[in-house]
Design a protein around this motif. Structure first.
Motif: not given
Ligand code: SF4
Ligand code: SF4
Ligand SMILES: [Mg+2]
Ligand SMILES: [Mg+2]
Ligand SMILES: [Mg+2]
Ligand SMILES: [Mg+2]
Ligand SMILES: [Mg+2]
Ligand SMILES: [Mg+2]
Ligand SMILES: [Mg+2]
Ligand SMILES: [Mg+2]
Ligand SMILES: [Mg+2]
Ligand SMILES: [Mg+2]
Lengths: 91, 374, 360, 360, 374, 91
Positions: E197-226
């Motif tokens: 999803v983030s390839t399209i919308i980028g990372c900015r739209p998640y900032e409200f989660i980190a700032r507003g709700y105080g939860k960390p978010l890491v945009v992740a790839g799809f391989e197990p190590l990711d």
């Protein structure tokens, strides 16, 4: 030309005036009798069937007469054969 | 009485056979034409020739409605059938008849929707059931069959069915007989007249043959004894110096025919100025087409058809066979290149066709069989 | 040259033409190739036999007979594509079991084990499949065989007609009889085990397109019991057996005449045909001799054993309507002749394709 | 109750649910019923086995094994409906021959004789039929079997997809080995005879709808030689053999686990998959373990014989890519577990239907 | 580098695993939600849980586009597909998804023409090839997929293809995440963000989660190590008292997303005022529909659809599973009444669905396996 | 979410500007690159493929950096393990 089969009318459904159920050796099919309009038809009558239509009503008197003629010939033939046999015995 | 088995009686056949033999003038050869393919079929199917003296030859005539359809008309029908919106309907007899580009069967194998029907009414039924398709009935046949087609069109019109039409190939037998009588290369002693055509047209239309050409004609039924009796009646006329139209098949054929049927045909169809007969070429006023009034039911008007004449294959001698000039086995390709599985001419396709009847039923030496079964 | 001599020459020319190697002239498969007549024979000889040629396949009998591990076995297969799937007297299920049981039986084998391969059309009602399976199970029980292996494939809607079944079967030859159409010889008698054409007429009428009604039911039945009865009575005298299926009795008689190089002469009067079958055939303009059976067989037996064979057949419920219909003769070789009820003679040939309903 | 205990109870409840008698819930046949997975198994058990039940059919092995006339025989059948009919590496013809040869081979039998039933669609090019027949003949020659009996049916246009072939086969068991998926026991080794999924990927790509190109060809091949090589080396140690077809290797492993009541533990790293097969599967989101093969088999052998078995397989051209992919364990019974390349563990279950291309 | 195998390395996994363990506060339980079903699939498929300490629970989120389609929309699509003039096209994932009246597969078994495609472009290709049929594309997917649909519509418009339309069911992930954050019954420690999803919308739209709700978010790839690395990054944030949006998947995801793609979507589609999510109910501004301007390509406008809401089966607890409140196996019907062959809820259909992933890949006792393979 | 697969561009046909041939483990498919308009692409570049479209160009530098980080962790882990082993030997 064209295949025509004698069949016996077994039923003329009252609601469908141009249809009759016809029997051929125990096999039944609905046949259109519109081409025999005006000829009185009833169960027991025989008709000649062609491509789902009755083309003519079979005239049993004529049929019988023809068969009698054939039988006559047959009889005459038997008589002649018999005569032939007798004559050959005489000979 | 079933009006069938009674006329297949071997004892009566032997008696008639003796009469026939006794009526033959010693040393004279007789040639009678059975006009109708139905008779040809009966003759071979029942082995009727076993009852005739060698001096009587039965000559097969043009009365097979399938055999006389020219290749171009088959191509036209296939052209219509190949339209994706069309369901072509046909009697089984037509399915294997080759046109210039193959038969109906070849066409179905390539995707055309062609269905066998027993009656034109069945085609109309399909049209009612599948209103989104155009249902075309491949109408073939002599006067026997034309009334059924006409009645079906009248019913379609009465019911307002708009997706049903007829590709009309009905032909009339009298002009064909006249063509044969006028052809120089055939000497005939009399005609076995077509019984089922006569249920419709009656016996009068044949009188020109008896009067004008001096040839006796006996309208005959289709059981083997009917035909044997007709031969007897023809020989009797010849012996008595008569030349008349007689009706052996009076149980079925009224002298006047079927007026109701003739009226139905006349309402829906009209004579074409001319029509091509396979092998016989163009014959004037020998076929029917749909009247203008029923244009909406006329596939010939509704669909573009190529209408190309297709020349018969070089090797094909159907014309000579249909005129009775050649016996089937006298055609050069008979039984080798032309067989029921690979018919060159139409006479090899329809089981009423003289070549097919002879090939399927008569292709053996009566002499050898007589010896082997002695 | 007299006309008769000329005709004779033509007949011989034709004969030679017919001996020639079969060749498929069509570019595409037509319905005729599946109808059991000439086109089918040609296809089988020119395509399959040509490709697979081996001594066991070559006789093109109803099954192959071979030895394996000391046992003499028969092996056969048939595919069933009948429409409708359910019809008076049976369905595709018992047809498929009986057909393979019969092909083994006429090889002289006791049918033991059957396989069943199903090709199902997407959307086919599971309930219909249950009915078919139940009917196969009943037929197998009746014939004392087991269906021991199988396979199921599903094809997209519109790529089948509901359900096709292919059965194969293995049987054991317990006696030494070597049966084969090539074994018929002059003087032999030809029998049929019952009235002909009932299956084919039933199917034609069951399709409903002809709007014809009749009291006819399919004759589908397992013939192993009947064959056993015949073998018990005149085992040594049996030359060949064939179950009459597509192409009818006529086709089998032609196979016999051709393979054995003999003439088969049939009495039309003697061929059992039930009235409704005769009536339907008359209406449609077809000949019952060409119409399919699924529980009738043709037996060729030594002429002297004809009556005992007949008695043996008639003594079994499935042979109650059996009849001696003809004789084998030496001339003319390769032909089947019919002495008509009318007293004449004609050929019975192999059809090109299906018998077509005929109006003219 | 801890979460782990509750989860454990749920797993046991599921296990019991899975043991229950199979029941077909659908009213109509769907493509899933032919895909070789759960739906196929359910259909076979709930309809066919239910109707035909007998001891020879019951194990639902690749073929039935029985005695007849003193000989021990194997008998099998398969129907082939592949589309397209011709594809890189083979066609429906060699597929049909090899498939039946393989089913006999994995029963431990020497394939001897085949039957062939054809259902042809009206309009099918005769030339294509010749190609198919020629290819069957070549495949039969390569496998040293003969096609000894057959049948041909033609259906109307639109009632088949060109050509369906059903082969059945008879083979002879020359050694006493009793093979069967139920015979696997803890400690056994599991081998595959070569890279997996090549046939299935070839067919998917050959349909052309996915617009994907790759150098993949079908692996269709007769396995009788390979089986003979294996038996010669470790004959007594072989527990069961299965050719991997519809449903792929995963389905076979599940059949083994279920029938023998054992766990099969597979090492993902050890399963041979060629790069283009892997690539196509990645693009389509499917798992190569479920993709059909037509010339690969799974062998379960005594653990101690694993290396000899591997050597025997690799010594044969068709087994050059063979590998030991896993082991049989006692717990958890009925499950196939995969040790992933990543070092984790997961189940390999039976699929419901075909593996579907997946985008999300 | 294939950008695949490199991220499946067991050695690196063991190292990360050790790091993760060392970052966990003793006695503290962690709950991270992987929003995306693709992650759920990876986690189970690779057995990733074997690398996580028992104190870390991965909670499956609503990010499976197939799982969130309500039954009524499936019925609507089937209604369209059953029209004889329509060819419905769909990704394979949708084929087995049950609506109130069965699935696409059930429909094809009853005669509907529904074809699987790999790309919406393939649907357009079918439309070009079959101009007499109406080709409808069943569009599903999050922001990842919507641009492809939009591009396909733009191409159809440019080429003037008139028999192609889209049944638009595209949904947007942010409102769904917000709904979960606002739901009272779930305590989460952080999010594994949807990489594609983030390839399209980028990372900015998640900032409200980190700032507003105080939860960390890491945009992740799809391989197990990711995913393992993302867990590590989340734990690190928690350990360091941070709450930020981080991008583990920088090789693929640009911080700003794909402007070109967002423009295409905006050209063709607009936000719906609200849309029903299966299990989650109506969520405002959470889905896309076709703009008026592209009405000619909008199946929803072109065809009558019943548009009925269908209540989820009583037993179905998909909503709780999609919100991460229940683990799949906690649903009462899981694995007994609801299985992949007889799915009650959609989470059991798609291989991204949490229930299906757990059933297909995770349905075993790790403890027993550990013992058995010791 | 949604399946995305890395593939290597092997060809950009000059006549069709929005299409590229992409290779995934030896498997090739035409992929629409219209969504990467404005980004320079050439054979050898890797893209992320989803439903027939390239969604983004893969940044190899970023990929390498991430892998180096992972290797770093791996190395640190090995070192720690080694240290652990040493210490246990010492103990
Ligand atoms: S053999 Fe053939 S070509 Fe010759 S006349 Fe007869 S049908 Fe015509
Ligand atoms: S088990 Fe079935 S009903 Fe329950 S949450 Fe999962 S998918 Fe939904
Ligand atoms: Mg047989
Ligand atoms: Mg057989
Ligand atoms: Mg048979
Ligand atoms: Mg099978
Ligand atoms: Mg169908
Ligand atoms: Mg197998
Ligand atoms: Mg098999
Ligand atoms: Mg098999
Ligand atoms: Mg057969
Ligand atoms: Mg087709």
């Amino acid at each position: 030309m064209c295949l025509g089969i004698p069949g016996e009318i077994v039923e003329i459904p009252p609601d469908q005036t141009d249809l009759a159920r016809v029997d051929v050796s125990g096999v039944r099919r609905a046949v259109n009798i519109g081409l025999l309009d005006g000829q009185p038809l009833r169960p027991g009558d025989w008709v000649l069937i062609h491509v789902g239509f009755a083309l003519s009503k079979i005239d049993e008197a004529e049929a019988r007469a023809a068969l009698e003629f054939l039988e006559g010939i047959g009889q005459a033939y038997e008589d002649e054969l018999a005569a032939l046999r007798d004559s050959s015995i005489e000979r | 009485m079933r009006f069938v088995d009674e006329y297949r009686d071997a004892d009566k056949a032997r008696a008639l056979s003796a009469r026939i033999a006794s009526l033959c003038e010693p040393g004279r050869a007789y040639k009678f034409m059975e006009v109708c393919g139905g008779h040809t079929h009966t003759i071979y199917k029942h082995g009727l020739e076993d009852y005739l003296p060698e001096t009587i030859t039965l000559v097969h005539g043009p009365g097979c409605p399938v055999c006389v359809i020219p290749m171009g008309r088959v191509d036209d029908a296939i052209h219509i059938a190949e339209r994706p919106d069309v369901i072509m309907t046909s009697f089984g007899d037509m399915m294997r008849v080759p046109g210039g580009r193959g038969s109906f069967f070849d066409s179905t194998a390539q995707g055309a929707d062609i269905r066998m029907v027993y009656s034109p009414l069945d085609a109309l039924k399909i049209a009612r059931r599948e209103p989104d398709r155009q249902v075309v009935f491949m109408a073939i046949g002599f006067e026997t069959t034309a009334p059924s087609t006409a009645m079906t069109v009248l019913r379609a019109a009465a019911e307002g069915v708009r997706n049903f039409s007829v590709f009309c190939n009905h032909v009339t037998i009298i002009p064909a007989i006249k063509a044969i009588l006028d052809s120089p290369d055939l000497r005939l002693d009399g005609f076995i007249g077509p019984g089922h055509v006569s249920t419709i047209i009656g016996c009068r239309p044949y009188e020109f043959i008896a009067r004008g050409y001096g040839k006796p004609l006996v309208v005959a039924g289709f059981e083997p004894l009917d035909i044997l009796q007709s031969v007897y009646m023809l020989l009797l006329q010849l012996a008595e110096g008569r030349s008349e139209v007689e009706n052996q098949y009076a149980r079925v054929v009224p002298w006047a025919g079927n007026i109701r049927a003739l009226r139905a045909v006349n309402e829906v169809m009209e004579l074409r100025p001319y029509f091509e007969w396979r092998g016989l070429g163009f014959i004037s006023h020998s076929a029917l087409r749909m009247r203008e009034k029923y244009a909406a039911y006329d596939a010939e008007r509704l669909f573009d058809i190529p209408g190309n004449r297709v020349a018969d294959p070089k090797a094909c001698q159907c014309g000579e066979v249909l005129k009775g000039v050649l016996k089937p086995w006298e055609c050069k390709v008979f039984g080798t290149a032309c067989t029921p599985e690979t018919p060159i001419g139409t006479c090899m396709v329809s089981s009423e066709g003289a070549c097919a009847a002879y090939y399927n039923f008569g292709r053996f030496s009566r002499q050898r069989v007589r010896e082997a079964t002695r | 040259m007299t006309e008769t001599t000329r005709e004779q020459q033509v007949l011989e020319r034709i004969d030679r033409a017919r001996q020639r190697k079969a060749r498929v002239r069509e570019e595409r498969i037509t319905m005729a190739h599946g109808a059991g007549g000439k086109a089918t024979q040609t296809l089988i000889e020119a395509v399959f036999l040509d490709a697979f040629r081996n001594p066991l396949l070559e006789p093109l009998e109803d099954g192959a007979v071979f030895g394996a591990g000391g046992a003499r076995l028969a092996f056969t297969t048939d595919s069933y594509v009948v429409s409708p799937l359910f019809f008076p007297g049976g369905d595709i299920g018992d047809l498929a079991v009986n057909g393979t049981v019969n092909d083994l039986s006429v090889c002289g084998a006791r049918p033991l084990y059957l396989s069943a391969g199903f090709v199902l059309e997407e959307g086919f009602p599971v309930e219909d499949l249950r009915r078919i399976s139940a009917s196969m199970a009943r037929a197998a029980a009746a014939a004392e065989v087991s269906i021991v292996t199988g396979d199921t494939k599903v094809v997209q809607r519109g790529k089948a007609d509901g359900c096709y079944v292919t059965t194969a079967g293995v049987g054991l030859l317990e006696r030494d009889a070597r049966l084969g159409v090539a074994h018929a010889r002059p003087g032999d008698a030809v029998l049929v085990s019952g009235p002909v054409g009932e299956h084919g007429v039933t199917i034609m009428l069951a399709r409903g397109e002809l709007d014809i009604e009749a009291d006819v039911t399919s004759d589908t039945a397992p013939l192993n019991g009947l064959v056993a009865a015949l073998q018990a009575a005149v085992g040594e005298e049996v030359r060949c057996l064939r179950d009459a299926t597509r192409g009818g009795v006529a086709t089998i008689l032609n196979e016999i005449a051709r393979a054995a190089g003999v003439a088969v002469v049939v009495e039309e009067d003697a061929v059992p045909v039930r009235p409704p079958v005769r009536g339907a055939c008359e209406l449609l303009g077809i000949d019952p001799l060409y119409v399919a059976c699924e529980g009738r067989m043709v037996a060729v037996v030594d002429g002297d054993a004809a009556e005992s064979a007949l008695a043996a057949l008639r003594g079994h419920p499935l042979g109650a309507g059996a009849a001696i219909v003809g004789r084998v003769r030496d001339d003319p070789p390769g032909l089947v002749l019919l002495k008509t009820a009318f007293g004449g003679t004609r050929i019975i040939d192999v059809l090109v394709g299906d018998p077509l309903p005929r109006i003219c």
